[in-house]
Design an enzyme around this catalytic site. Structure first.
Site, PDB file in Angstrom:
ATOM      1  N   SER A  84     -32.063  57.950   3.108  1.00  0.00           N
ATOM      2  CA  SER A  84     -30.884  57.798   3.973  1.00  0.00           C
ATOM      3  C   SER A  84     -30.677  56.341   4.360  1.00  0.00           C
ATOM      4  CB  SER A  84     -31.124  58.643   5.230  1.00  0.00           C
ATOM      5  OG  SER A  84     -30.230  58.305   6.248  1.00  0.00           O
TER       6      SER A  84
ATOM      7  N   TYR B 299     -36.915  62.045  12.623  1.00  0.00           N
ATOM      8  CA  TYR B 299     -36.317  62.419  11.326  1.00  0.00           C
ATOM      9  C   TYR B 299     -36.152  61.174  10.442  1.00  0.00           C
ATOM     10  CZ  TYR B 299     -32.576  62.933   7.962  1.00  0.00           C
ATOM     11  OH  TYR B 299     -31.842  62.863   6.818  1.00  0.00           O
TER      12      TYR B 299
ATOM     13  N   LYS C 275     -38.020  59.812   6.700  1.00  0.00           N
ATOM     14  CA  LYS C 275     -37.370  59.329   5.463  1.00  0.00           C
ATOM     15  C   LYS C 275     -38.032  58.021   5.027  1.00  0.00           C
ATOM     16  CE  LYS C 275     -34.643  62.565   4.554  1.00  0.00           C
ATOM     17  NZ  LYS C 275     -34.910  63.359   3.364  1.00  0.00           N
TER      18      LYS C 275
HETATM   19  N1  UFG Z   1     -19.258  61.665  16.069  1.00  0.00           N
HETATM   20  C1  UFG Z   1     -18.367  61.893  17.106  1.00  0.00           C
HETATM   21  N2  UFG Z   1     -18.254  63.156  17.573  1.00  0.00           N
HETATM   22  C2  UFG Z   1     -18.987  64.197  17.082  1.00  0.00           C
HETATM   23  C3  UFG Z   1     -19.884  63.951  16.023  1.00  0.00           C
HETATM   24  C4  UFG Z   1     -20.007  62.661  15.539  1.00  0.00           C
HETATM   25  O1  UFG Z   1     -17.711  60.975  17.590  1.00  0.00           O
HETATM   26  O2  UFG Z   1     -18.847  65.325  17.588  1.00  0.00           O
HETATM   27  C5  UFG Z   1     -19.366  60.306  15.531  1.00  0.00           C
HETATM   28  C6  UFG Z   1     -20.753  59.726  15.673  1.00  0.00           C
HETATM   29  O3  UFG Z   1     -20.917  59.147  16.937  1.00  0.00           O
HETATM   30  C7  UFG Z   1     -20.779  58.737  14.530  1.00  0.00           C
HETATM   31  C8  UFG Z   1     -19.891  59.368  13.456  1.00  0.00           C
HETATM   32  O4  UFG Z   1     -19.116  60.335  14.151  1.00  0.00           O
HETATM   33  O5  UFG Z   1     -20.194  57.549  14.932  1.00  0.00           O
HETATM   34  C9  UFG Z   1     -20.684  60.053  12.377  1.00  0.00           C
HETATM   35  O6  UFG Z   1     -21.616  60.932  12.973  1.00  0.00           O
HETATM   36  P1  UFG Z   1     -22.436  61.996  12.127  1.00  0.00           P
HETATM   37  O7  UFG Z   1     -23.313  62.738  13.090  1.00  0.00           O
HETATM   38  O8  UFG Z   1     -21.526  62.788  11.264  1.00  0.00           O
HETATM   39  O9  UFG Z   1     -23.292  61.092  11.152  1.00  0.00           O
HETATM   40  P2  UFG Z   1     -24.366  59.977  11.509  1.00  0.00           P
HETATM   41  O10 UFG Z   1     -23.839  58.714  10.908  1.00  0.00           O
HETATM   42  O11 UFG Z   1     -24.785  59.960  12.899  1.00  0.00           O
HETATM   43  O12 UFG Z   1     -25.588  60.604  10.693  1.00  0.00           O
HETATM   44  C10 UFG Z   1     -26.018  60.036   9.553  1.00  0.00           C
HETATM   45  C11 UFG Z   1     -26.676  61.096   8.662  1.00  0.00           C
HETATM   46  C12 UFG Z   1     -27.961  61.555   9.279  1.00  0.00           C
HETATM   47  C13 UFG Z   1     -28.804  60.355   9.618  1.00  0.00           C
HETATM   48  C14 UFG Z   1     -28.056  59.503  10.595  1.00  0.00           C
HETATM   49  C15 UFG Z   1     -28.892  58.360  11.086  1.00  0.00           C
HETATM   50  O13 UFG Z   1     -25.816  62.188   8.464  1.00  0.00           O
HETATM   51  O14 UFG Z   1     -28.651  62.368   8.364  1.00  0.00           O
HETATM   52  O15 UFG Z   1     -26.890  59.039   9.939  1.00  0.00           O
HETATM   53  O16 UFG Z   1     -28.249  57.176  11.184  1.00  0.00           O
HETATM   54  F1  UFG Z   1     -29.973  60.693  10.189  1.00  0.00           F
END
Ligand code: UFG
Length: 340
Positions: free
Chosen positions: A127, A152, A156
């Protein structure tokens, strides 16, 4: 004869899309999964899409005896794609030992069996989380690895290290860690996709559930980041493109003579979109309105991350083919089929 590829976690979201691509590109996947986060019906859906029912065995990878029994029966495996892992960031903070024991032990058992049965090629599902909040964007593979924010994410990083060290020590072993950015969407048939349990933590499932009326509104976590519109920026890629990257990596390991012993490659589109841009893009791709509110920042979120994809283009001859509209339309088609 078709080469046999073991896919751990092959009934999961990314795993099942990859199994479809393997079949369609002439490989013979065999899946192991403990079904803790996926259902056996996935095999029916893979069969409906490809016309082929992949071999499957329910195996708990943390149980070495089960792993040994599996490998003793299947001695013709040429390469492994290792997806199986626990993957909820929030849960990993609450239950770190569960995450460390599950994700590390399963990987170690897999490598031990690969050594015993002289299987020399592994593609690991890693990741972009290993880069944390990168100093330079787009982030390339030489960027410093940052301390993980969650257990988590740390698993990785640790599994990447374990696989690297093992590859260096074992003559027949070659490995590629694919560092995914944000996979979304699903197969265009809308027969398979992501099935979040309870309230989704990822953006796109939350967004589609809001459009469907299951959630009253989307909370956008933070609007005061140093980004053009104040919301976080990510590199969203279509899961079908991501699946294809695994086949490209397998091909490189199996067919390229001078392929390095171990490598790590970014898998993204190279373009960043903010959360607000995602909401607008979803509305314009589907015609569905998504009510949203700004909410406080989510702990552990990085501000902005998107990939430098040069290495993937050069080494894997791979780049994304599907655009944001494809991803969001597919996600909406899938959401409409899901019974909640
Ligand atoms: N977000 C919102 N509202 C929500 C959900 C997400 O505003 O209800 C925002 C988050 O704050 C972030 C963006 O949407 O800015 C993306 O969020 P996600 O949860 O979809 O994805 P992430 O980038 O947080 O997660 C990714 C991978 C994970 C990994 C993580 C760590 O999907 O597996 O990055 O950086 F662990």
């Amino acid at each position: 004869m078709a080469e046999k590829i073991l896919v751990t976690g092959g009934t999961g979201y990314i795993g099942s899309h990859t199994v479809i691509e393997l079949i369609q590109q002439g490989y013979k996947p065999i899946i192991i999964d403990n079904l803790s986060n996926s259902k056996l019906e996935r095999l029916d859906q893979i069969q409906a899409i490809t016309g082929v029912r992949p071999e499957f065995e329910k195996v708990e990878m943390c149980d070495k005896a089960q792993m040994e029994a599996f490998f003793a029966k299947h001695t013709d495996i040429k390469a492994v794609i290792h997806f199986a892992a626990l993957l909820q960031v929030g849960e990993s903070v609450e239950k770190p030992l569960l995450y460390y024991s599950n994700n590390l032990l399963s990987t170690i058992h897999l490598l031990e069996c690969m050594k015993q049965y002289q299987i020399g090629n592994i593609v690991f599902s890693s990741s972009c989380t290993v880069y944390g909040n990168p100093e330079h964007l787009p982030v390339n593979e030489d960027a410093p690895i940052k301390p993980a924010i969650s257990p988590y994410g740390n698993t990785k990083k640790m599994c990447e290290d374990i696989i690297r060290d093992f590859s260096m020590s074992e003559k027949q072993m070659k490995s590629i860690s694919l560092r995914y950015f944000n996979p979304i969407g699903n197969h265009p048939s809308a027969l398979i996709g992501e099935e979040p349990h309870g309230v989704p933590s990822h953006l796109v499932p939350y967004l589609t559930q809001t459009a469907k009326g299951i959630r009253s509104h989307l909370n956008i976590f933070g609007n005061d980041y140093s980004t053009p519109d104040g919301t976080c920026v990510r590199d969203y890629l279509h899961v079908v493109d991501l699946a294809k990257a695994h086949i490209a990596a397998i091909r490189r390991l199996l067919d390229v003579q001078d392929c390095p012993i171990w490598d790590y490659i970014n898998i993204g589109t190279g373009t960043g979109y903010s959360v607000l841009q995602m909401v607008k893009a979803f509305e314009s791709a589907t015609g569905q309105e998504v009510p949203f509110q700004f909410a406080p920042r989510r702990e552990g979120d990085v501000e902005a991350v998107y990939a430098d994809t040069t290495k993937a283009k050069n080494l894997l001859k791979w780049q994304t083919e599907l655009d944001l509209e494809d991803m969001l339309r597919a996600a909406w088609a899938w959401e409409q089929k899901l019974a909640h």
